[in-house]
Design a protein around this motif. Structure first.
Motif, mmCIF file in Angstrom:
data_model
loop_
_atom_site.group_PDB
_atom_site.id
_atom_site.type_symbol
_atom_site.label_atom_id
_atom_site.label_comp_id
_atom_site.label_asym_id
_atom_site.label_seq_id
_atom_site.Cartn_x
_atom_site.Cartn_y
_atom_site.Cartn_z
ATOM 1 N N PRO A 9 0.825 -1.206 0.000
ATOM 2 C CA PRO A 9 0.000 0.000 0.000
ATOM 3 C C PRO A 9 0.862 1.260 0.000
ATOM 4 N N THR A 10 0.329 2.310 -0.613
ATOM 5 C CA THR A 10 1.012 3.603 -0.603
ATOM 6 C C THR A 10 -0.003 4.725 -0.451
ATOM 7 N N THR A 11 0.443 5.806 0.153
ATOM 8 C CA THR A 11 -0.380 7.009 0.221
ATOM 9 C C THR A 11 -0.002 7.997 -0.873
ATOM 10 N N ASP A 12 1.121 7.743 -1.558
ATOM 11 C CA ASP A 12 1.602 8.657 -2.599
ATOM 12 C C ASP A 12 2.265 7.831 -3.697
ATOM 13 N N LEU A 13 1.524 7.544 -4.745
ATOM 14 C CA LEU A 13 1.999 6.656 -5.806
ATOM 15 C C LEU A 13 3.235 7.202 -6.510
ATOM 16 N N GLU A 14 3.269 8.478 -6.812
ATOM 17 C CA GLU A 14 4.428 9.048 -7.506
ATOM 18 C C GLU A 14 5.684 8.977 -6.637
ATOM 19 N N ARG A 15 5.529 9.232 -5.341
ATOM 20 C CA ARG A 15 6.663 9.132 -4.416
ATOM 21 C C ARG A 15 7.182 7.698 -4.371
ATOM 22 N N ALA A 64 -3.451 -2.432 6.903
ATOM 23 C CA ALA A 64 -2.589 -1.982 7.996
ATOM 24 C C ALA A 64 -1.774 -0.771 7.559
ATOM 25 N N ASP A 65 -1.480 0.087 8.517
ATOM 26 C CA ASP A 65 -0.568 1.200 8.279
ATOM 27 C C ASP A 65 0.833 0.685 8.556
ATOM 28 N N PRO A 66 1.674 0.513 7.509
ATOM 29 C CA PRO A 66 2.999 -0.066 7.724
ATOM 30 C C PRO A 66 3.926 0.802 8.572
ATOM 31 N N PRO A 116 9.092 5.016 1.957
ATOM 32 C CA PRO A 116 8.448 6.200 2.540
ATOM 33 C C PRO A 116 7.070 5.943 3.161
ATOM 34 N N ASP A 117 6.431 4.808 2.786
ATOM 35 C CA ASP A 117 5.149 4.454 3.390
ATOM 36 C C ASP A 117 5.304 3.567 4.612
#
Length: 145
Positions: A9-15, A64-66, A116-117
């Motif tokens: 999972p990611t909160t910012d795909l480009e990052r 889950a929040d990693p 970063p996630d």
């Protein structure tokens, strides 16, 4: 041939795409869109980096929040200690973090890198003797047993 796909999972795909390309990966444009990116780690290993909302469409379980919990840690062997240190340097420069100090067991050297996630990646070098004979054999040789 079996191919391995690890969904992250990611909160910012480009990052995330920038982070993984900084590690030397490529992005497969055929399986990349505004919701997901296919990160090519090796010929048969891929990370599907998915926006959290899109990831949630594949399961009824909470995502889950990693940064808060570890659900999985993916580890990769490297050809030398220097290769381990090199990929960590690239990952740290690209926004990753090292959650704990390097671990040196003599026969094995490992370092962890969180993207970063907060998704955990491990990198390790193991001596050929340990790979072939197991860590107990290496320990016996060093103690003279």
């Amino acid at each position: 041939m079996t191919k391995v796909f690890v969904n992250l999972p990611t909160t910012d795909l480009e990052r995330s795409k920038a982070f993984y390309t900084a590690l030397g990966c490529e992005i497969n444009p055929l399986f990349t869109d505004e919701n997901a990116a296919c990160v090519v780690w090796a010929e048969d290993i891929f990370f599907m980096v998915l926006k959290r909302e899109f990831f949630a469409t594949f399961t009824d379980k909470p995502i889950a929040d990693p940064n808060e919990v570890a659900q999985v840690s993916v580890s990769f062997s490297r050809d030398s200690r220097e290769d381990v240190d090199d990929i960590l340097a690239k990952g740290l420069a690209a926004g990753g973090t090292e959650p704990k100090p390097a671990q040196d067991y003599g026969f094995m050297y490992s370092r962890d890198l969180d993207d970063p996630d907060g998704n955990s990646l491990g990198f390790l070098f193991m001596t050929e003797e340990a790979v072939e004979n197991g860590p107990e054999h290496v320990a016996e040789q060093s103690t003279g047993s």
